[in-house]
Design a protein around this motif. Structure first.
Motif, PDB file in Angstrom:
ATOM      1  N   ASP A  12       0.807  -1.215   0.000  1.00  0.00           N
ATOM      2  CA  ASP A  12       0.000   0.000   0.000  1.00  0.00           C
ATOM      3  C   ASP A  12       0.843   1.269   0.000  1.00  0.00           C
ATOM      4  O   ASP A  12       0.345   2.348  -0.300  1.00  0.00           O
ATOM      5  CB  ASP A  12      -0.937   0.010   1.215  1.00  0.00           C
ATOM      6  N   PHE A  13       2.119   1.147   0.359  1.00  0.00           N
ATOM      7  CA  PHE A  13       2.995   2.313   0.352  1.00  0.00           C
ATOM      8  C   PHE A  13       3.281   2.799  -1.070  1.00  0.00           C
ATOM      9  O   PHE A  13       3.589   3.970  -1.271  1.00  0.00           O
ATOM     10  CB  PHE A  13       4.321   1.997   1.054  1.00  0.00           C
ATOM     11  N   ILE A  14       3.182   1.895  -2.057  1.00  0.00           N
ATOM     12  CA  ILE A  14       3.511   2.264  -3.436  1.00  0.00           C
ATOM     13  C   ILE A  14       2.521   3.299  -3.989  1.00  0.00           C
ATOM     14  O   ILE A  14       2.927   4.378  -4.412  1.00  0.00           O
ATOM     15  CB  ILE A  14       3.556   1.022  -4.347  1.00  0.00           C
ATOM     16  N   PRO A  15       1.205   3.022  -4.004  1.00  0.00           N
ATOM     17  CA  PRO A  15       0.270   4.052  -4.485  1.00  0.00           C
ATOM     18  C   PRO A  15       0.251   5.287  -3.595  1.00  0.00           C
ATOM     19  O   PRO A  15       0.020   6.399  -4.080  1.00  0.00           O
ATOM     20  CB  PRO A  15      -1.090   3.342  -4.482  1.00  0.00           C
ATOM     21  N   ALA A  16       0.496   5.115  -2.280  1.00  0.00           N
ATOM     22  CA  ALA A  16       0.531   6.277  -1.388  1.00  0.00           C
ATOM     23  C   ALA A  16       1.691   7.199  -1.752  1.00  0.00           C
ATOM     24  O   ALA A  16       1.528   8.427  -1.822  1.00  0.00           O
ATOM     25  CB  ALA A  16       0.652   5.822   0.065  1.00  0.00           C
ATOM     26  N   LEU A  17       2.872   6.628  -2.016  1.00  0.00           N
ATOM     27  CA  LEU A  17       4.033   7.423  -2.427  1.00  0.00           C
ATOM     28  C   LEU A  17       3.792   8.101  -3.764  1.00  0.00           C
ATOM     29  O   LEU A  17       4.077   9.287  -3.949  1.00  0.00           O
ATOM     30  CB  LEU A  17       5.279   6.537  -2.511  1.00  0.00           C
ATOM     31  N   SER A  18       3.222   7.348  -4.702  1.00  0.00           N
ATOM     32  CA  SER A  18       2.941   7.909  -6.021  1.00  0.00           C
ATOM     33  C   SER A  18       1.929   9.040  -5.938  1.00  0.00           C
ATOM     34  O   SER A  18       2.087  10.080  -6.587  1.00  0.00           O
ATOM     35  CB  SER A  18       2.408   6.810  -6.951  1.00  0.00           C
ATOM     36  N   GLY A  19       0.876   8.845  -5.134  1.00  0.00           N
ATOM     37  CA  GLY A  19      -0.131   9.892  -4.970  1.00  0.00           C
ATOM     38  C   GLY A  19       0.443  11.141  -4.346  1.00  0.00           C
ATOM     39  O   GLY A  19       0.098  12.266  -4.735  1.00  0.00           O
ATOM     40  N   MET A 178       6.493  -1.639  -9.127  1.00  0.00           N
ATOM     41  CA  MET A 178       7.752  -1.356  -8.440  1.00  0.00           C
ATOM     42  C   MET A 178       8.516  -0.201  -9.084  1.00  0.00           C
ATOM     43  O   MET A 178       9.472   0.327  -8.508  1.00  0.00           O
ATOM     44  CB  MET A 178       8.632  -2.603  -8.451  1.00  0.00           C
ATOM     45  N   MET A 179       8.082   0.250 -10.281  1.00  0.00           N
ATOM     46  CA  MET A 179       8.780   1.335 -10.967  1.00  0.00           C
ATOM     47  C   MET A 179       8.695   2.647 -10.202  1.00  0.00           C
ATOM     48  O   MET A 179       9.566   3.514 -10.345  1.00  0.00           O
ATOM     49  CB  MET A 179       8.197   1.538 -12.372  1.00  0.00           C
ATOM     50  N   ILE A 180       7.682   2.819  -9.393  1.00  0.00           N
ATOM     51  CA  ILE A 180       7.526   4.095  -8.686  1.00  0.00           C
ATOM     52  C   ILE A 180       8.649   4.329  -7.676  1.00  0.00           C
ATOM     53  O   ILE A 180       9.354   5.339  -7.757  1.00  0.00           O
ATOM     54  CB  ILE A 180       6.133   4.176  -8.034  1.00  0.00           C
ATOM     55  N   PRO A 181       8.881   3.412  -6.718  1.00  0.00           N
ATOM     56  CA  PRO A 181      10.018   3.638  -5.813  1.00  0.00           C
ATOM     57  C   PRO A 181      11.365   3.550  -6.526  1.00  0.00           C
ATOM     58  O   PRO A 181      12.295   4.281  -6.179  1.00  0.00           O
ATOM     59  CB  PRO A 181       9.866   2.537  -4.760  1.00  0.00           C
ATOM     60  N   ILE A 182      11.481   2.670  -7.533  1.00  0.00           N
ATOM     61  CA  ILE A 182      12.745   2.554  -8.270  1.00  0.00           C
ATOM     62  C   ILE A 182      13.053   3.852  -9.003  1.00  0.00           C
ATOM     63  O   ILE A 182      14.196   4.340  -8.981  1.00  0.00           O
ATOM     64  CB  ILE A 182      12.689   1.364  -9.255  1.00  0.00           C
ATOM     65  N   GLN A 307      -3.157  -3.957  -7.617  1.00  0.00           N
ATOM     66  CA  GLN A 307      -4.360  -4.707  -7.262  1.00  0.00           C
ATOM     67  C   GLN A 307      -4.522  -4.856  -5.750  1.00  0.00           C
ATOM     68  O   GLN A 307      -4.655  -5.940  -5.211  1.00  0.00           O
ATOM     69  CB  GLN A 307      -4.350  -6.084  -7.948  1.00  0.00           C
ATOM     70  N   ARG A 308      -4.527  -3.699  -5.082  1.00  0.00           N
ATOM     71  CA  ARG A 308      -4.738  -3.646  -3.650  1.00  0.00           C
ATOM     72  C   ARG A 308      -6.065  -2.956  -3.344  1.00  0.00           C
ATOM     73  O   ARG A 308      -6.511  -2.099  -4.111  1.00  0.00           O
ATOM     74  CB  ARG A 308      -3.606  -2.859  -2.977  1.00  0.00           C
ATOM     75  N   PRO A 309      -6.711  -3.310  -2.219  1.00  0.00           N
ATOM     76  CA  PRO A 309      -7.919  -2.585  -1.809  1.00  0.00           C
ATOM     77  C   PRO A 309      -7.596  -1.116  -1.558  1.00  0.00           C
ATOM     78  O   PRO A 309      -6.472  -0.767  -1.196  1.00  0.00           O
ATOM     79  CB  PRO A 309      -8.335  -3.302  -0.518  1.00  0.00           C
ATOM     80  N   MET A 310      -8.575  -0.263  -1.715  1.00  0.00           N
ATOM     81  CA  MET A 310      -8.333   1.169  -1.677  1.00  0.00           C
ATOM     82  C   MET A 310      -8.160   1.714  -0.253  1.00  0.00           C
ATOM     83  O   MET A 310      -7.391   2.657  -0.045  1.00  0.00           O
ATOM     84  CB  MET A 310      -9.498   1.885  -2.371  1.00  0.00           C
ATOM     85  N   ARG A 311      -8.839   1.150   0.713  1.00  0.00           N
ATOM     86  CA  ARG A 311      -8.911   1.770   2.041  1.00  0.00           C
ATOM     87  C   ARG A 311      -7.540   1.911   2.708  1.00  0.00           C
ATOM     88  O   ARG A 311      -7.185   2.990   3.186  1.00  0.00           O
ATOM     89  CB  ARG A 311      -9.852   0.974   2.929  1.00  0.00           C
ATOM     90  N   GLY A 312      -6.761   0.841   2.775  1.00  0.00           N
ATOM     91  CA  GLY A 312      -5.475   0.887   3.456  1.00  0.00           C
ATOM     92  C   GLY A 312      -4.528   1.884   2.828  1.00  0.00           C
ATOM     93  O   GLY A 312      -3.873   2.679   3.525  1.00  0.00           O
ATOM     94  N   ALA A 313      -4.440   1.861   1.503  1.00  0.00           N
ATOM     95  CA  ALA A 313      -3.548   2.785   0.801  1.00  0.00           C
ATOM     96  C   ALA A 313      -4.014   4.232   0.955  1.00  0.00           C
ATOM     97  O   ALA A 313      -3.195   5.150   1.054  1.00  0.00           O
ATOM     98  CB  ALA A 313      -3.471   2.402  -0.677  1.00  0.00           C
ATOM     99  N   GLY A 318      -3.306   9.708   3.133  1.00  0.00           N
ATOM    100  CA  GLY A 318      -3.738  10.836   3.941  1.00  0.00           C
ATOM    101  C   GLY A 318      -2.734  11.185   5.024  1.00  0.00           C
ATOM    102  O   GLY A 318      -2.389  12.363   5.227  1.00  0.00           O
ATOM    103  N   GLY A 319      -2.223  10.163   5.723  1.00  0.00           N
ATOM    104  CA  GLY A 319      -1.240  10.401   6.769  1.00  0.00           C
ATOM    105  C   GLY A 319       0.052  10.998   6.224  1.00  0.00           C
ATOM    106  O   GLY A 319       0.619  11.927   6.823  1.00  0.00           O
TER     107      GLY A 319
END
Length: 409
Positions: A12-19, A178-182, A307-313, A318-319
């Motif tokens: 979930d950190f991947i879409p959070a970082l990208s966002g 994985m391209m986002i953090p890379i 393909q992760r659920p939206m809530r956790g990410a 937000g944090g």
């Protein structure tokens, strides 16, 4: 809260970082263009506006993450940036625009006009618009990278070649997310090794949440609440509704593509999501924000790929936004141009282009394939509005498969 904790995983950190990176980049773009066109001289305007928008966006993302797993967070309407110069010349006021977009957005949702607008788009529209947003984004990122590196072509070439090889490898391994953090790590390393420095120690102002301070002192244009300004702003507020529809078509197309093999695909309640977007526009606009909101594309695209659920990410997003807004310094690191443009290039726009190309290849009619290419080219070269209208005409005269988007409303 327990449900949120249960949903959290490392992925979930991947879409959070990208966002987070996407938000910083896009709010910066809005603030820079508004400042240039309105001749705002405050040296801290862009940086402070990013902090303001991150704080508001982060708080709202946390609220929707706790309320429902089907509400998408409110992001930034990227295609509107290029129209800011025209809006300023016409007499559009950013505060009035934010309020009108929020009010008209709620009316459109209540009368189900937005859902009808989106449901007009079928295979030709979805494919051509996905290609338009993907290819346009790729060209923009490459242009920005060339502009930043100036004559340091060797460093730029090394960066692009290395990341392209990583991208191809990750496609074969089915781990494109994985391209986002890379991209973030590699772009920082290559830039620093090439002698490009980044100053993280500049002084920072206290974050102010006073509408009068923002509109009277920082923007220096007041609130613009008069009949003439409202009348001039109204057509552009309606135009944002059309952009909401087109932006959503591109996002839902990716959702359909990525979730087709899943037993329980991710679901988004688009009506409630856009209600959040409408409220966010009014709130952020009242407090001095420069952006116009839509769905958080830089967050949703990698979320669908991983393909992760939206809530956790969304909770992590937000944090992260709130923390970065309060501390400030990470903004300067995450807004470093090589990082921003390589993350958007390889983490967002390249995958979007690939999705569009794959949908184009699966088109069954030769005339549809030709139409999609022509419409996409027009959208990249001129305007996605022309692409969307042209696609509706093509769809009217051709047989097409039924849409699946109706289940999202």
């Amino acid at each position: 809260m327990e449900k949120v904790k249960h949903c959290l995983k490392m992925g979930d950190f991947i879409p959070a970082l990208s966002g987070l990176i996407g938000k910083i980049s896009l709010v910066s773009s809005f603030a820079v263009v508004w400042a240039q066109e309105l001749r705002i001289t405050n040296p801290h305007f862009v940086f402070d506006n990013i902090r303001l928008e991150l704080l508001i966006g982060g708080i709202i993302a946390l609220v929707v993450a706790c309320i429902s797993p089907k509400i998408a967070p409110a992001g930034t309407l990227a295609p509107l940036v290029i129209l800011i110069p025209s809006m300023v010349k016409f007499g559009v006021h950013p505060f009035v625009l934010s309020i009108l977009v929020g009010v008209i957005g709620l009316i459109f949702i209540r009368m189900e006009l937005l859902s009808k607008l989106i449901l007009l788009s079928k295979h030709v529209s979805k494919t051509s618009l996905t290609l338009v947003f993907g290819v346009s984004g790729v060209l923009l990122c490459v242009q920005k990278l060339f502009s930043f590196f100036n004559e340091k072509y060797l460093i730029l070439a090394l960066l692009l070649i290395l990341l392209t090889l990583c991208y191809v490898y990750l496609i074969k391994m089915d781990k494109v997310w994985m391209m986002i953090p890379i991209s973030a790590v590699v772009s920082l390393l290559i830039a620093f090794l090439g002698g490009i420095k980044l100053n993280l120690m500049e002084p920072m102002n206290p974050l102010v949440l006073n509408p009068i301070y923002w509109w009277e002192e920082v923007w220096g244009i007041g609130f613009g609440l008069n009949f003439v300004t409202i009348l001039k702003t109204l057509p552009f507020a309606f135009f944002v509704m059309l952009l909401w529809g087109m932006d959503t078509v591109a996002i839902t197309t990716l959702l359909e593509e990525q979730s087709s093999e899943e037993e329980n695909p991710e679901e988004i309640d688009l009506n409630k999501s856009f209600m959040v977007v409408a409220v966010r526009n009014m709130l952020a606009g009242s407090l001095g924000g420069a952006q116009t909101g839509s769905l958080w594309r830089s967050f949703l695209i990698p979320l669908f790929m991983i393909q992760r659920p939206m809530r956790g990410a969304t909770f992590l997003l937000g944090g992260a936004c709130i923390l970065v807004s309060l501390f400030g310094s990470p903004i300067k690191l995450l807004a470093f141009p090589p990082l921003v443009w390589t993350v958007l290039l390889f983490g967002i726009f390249m995958p979007l282009s690939v999705i569009g190309f794959n949908k184009w290849r699966r088109s069954k009619q030769a005339l549809q394939k030709i139409a999609i290419i022509l419409l996409a080219a027009i959208g990249v070269g001129y305007s996605p509005i022309i692409t969307w209208l042209g696609a509706l005409i093509v769809q009217h005269f051709s047989k097409d498969e039924e849409d699946k988007i109706s289940s999202l409303f």
